[in-house]
Scaffold this motif. Structure first.
Motif, PDB file in Angstrom:
ATOM      1  N   PRO A  14     -47.856-105.428 -18.060  1.00 13.59           N
ATOM      2  CA  PRO A  14     -46.659-106.200 -18.414  1.00 13.59           C
ATOM      3  C   PRO A  14     -46.634-106.494 -19.920  1.00 13.59           C
ATOM      4  O   PRO A  14     -47.018-107.559 -20.367  1.00 13.59           O
ATOM      5  N   SER A  38     -49.169 -98.524 -12.136  1.00 12.75           N
ATOM      6  CA  SER A  38     -49.639 -99.911 -12.109  1.00 12.75           C
ATOM      7  C   SER A  38     -50.588-100.228 -10.963  1.00 12.75           C
ATOM      8  O   SER A  38     -51.235-101.268 -10.975  1.00 12.75           O
ATOM      9  N   VAL A  84     -45.202 -99.327 -10.994  1.00 12.92           N
ATOM     10  CA  VAL A  84     -44.688 -99.049 -12.333  1.00 12.92           C
ATOM     11  C   VAL A  84     -45.403 -97.826 -12.882  1.00 12.92           C
ATOM     12  O   VAL A  84     -46.627 -97.737 -12.828  1.00 12.92           O
ATOM     13  N   PRO A 109     -49.871 -98.793 -16.998  1.00 10.32           N
ATOM     14  CA  PRO A 109     -48.768 -99.725 -17.286  1.00 10.32           C
ATOM     15  C   PRO A 109     -49.197-101.180 -17.094  1.00 10.32           C
ATOM     16  O   PRO A 109     -49.743-101.549 -16.062  1.00 10.32           O
ATOM     17  N   TYR A 145     -43.112-105.982 -17.143  1.00 10.17           N
ATOM     18  CA  TYR A 145     -43.221-104.526 -17.175  1.00 10.17           C
ATOM     19  C   TYR A 145     -41.974-103.939 -17.825  1.00 10.17           C
ATOM     20  O   TYR A 145     -40.938-104.593 -17.877  1.00 10.17           O
ATOM     21  N   ALA A 204     -44.558 -96.848 -19.292  1.00  6.65           N
ATOM     22  CA  ALA A 204     -45.387 -97.761 -20.064  1.00  6.65           C
ATOM     23  C   ALA A 204     -45.010 -97.721 -21.529  1.00  6.65           C
ATOM     24  O   ALA A 204     -44.683 -96.664 -22.062  1.00  6.65           O
TER      25      ALA A 204
END
Length: 175
Positions: free
Chosen positions: A107, A69, A123, A105, A116, A126
């Motif tokens: 949200p 992320s 993060v 990734p 997420y 995914a």
């Protein structure tokens, strides 16, 4: 793969083939160029997968770094043509099973929109939206999930499953 134990293959490798039954892969090997070894010029997880999918070096595929992320620059663009796009367009039913780790990734948890799929930062895991699956009709995958004794996968419909808690295939399904 079973073909490594067959004549015309076994004399080219310095290992003994596994005692497995792989008739389709064996036939495919006889119709293909089979390499006995290969080295990656980029052995990082995401960039290497990007090279396999696109045939491009990481700086061209859109995946120069491992996806997480904090690296929005590293994600396989939807407009890039992949080998799975080519196969799907030619009428093949394509399936992806296992670690994908080619998707930045975001949200987009299907069960919890705008969140997420995991809480840790950065993060790495995914859910890959169908629009970003590059021709794969059947999906059983995850981004990067580092709990190897308790894996989970996102299925074709976006359900998060744990293979230890259910079957991977049903009698009605080819997959």
């Amino acid at each position: 793969m079973g073909f490594w134990s067959q004549e015309d293959f076994r004399e080219h490798v310095a290992f003994q083939g596994d005692p497995v039954h792989t008739p389709y892969l064996n036939r495919f090997a006889r119709e293909s160029l089979v390499l006995t070894s290969a080295q990656s010029n980029c052995p990082l997880s995401s960039p290497h997968r990007g090279m396999l999918m696109t045939g491009m070096y990481p700086h061209r595929s859109g995946v120069p770094l491992n996806c997480n992320s904090t690296r929005p620059v590293s994600s396989l663009p939807t407009e890039i043509e992949t080998i799975s796009d080519v196969f799907a367009r030619a009428g093949y039913e394509c399936a992806y099973f296992g670690k994908y780790h080619l998707d930045f990734p975001t949200p987009n948890d299907p069960q919890h929109p705008k969140k997420y799929v995991e809480d840790q930062q950065p993060v790495r895991d995914a859910y890959t939206h169908p629009d970003k699956r590059h021709g794969f009709h059947h999906w059983y995958s995850y981004g990067f999930y580092d709990d190897h004794k308790n894996p989970h996968y996102w299925d074709t419909q976006g359900k998060n499953t744990n293979p230890a808690s259910g079957l991977l295939c049903t009698k009605q399904s080819r997959w």
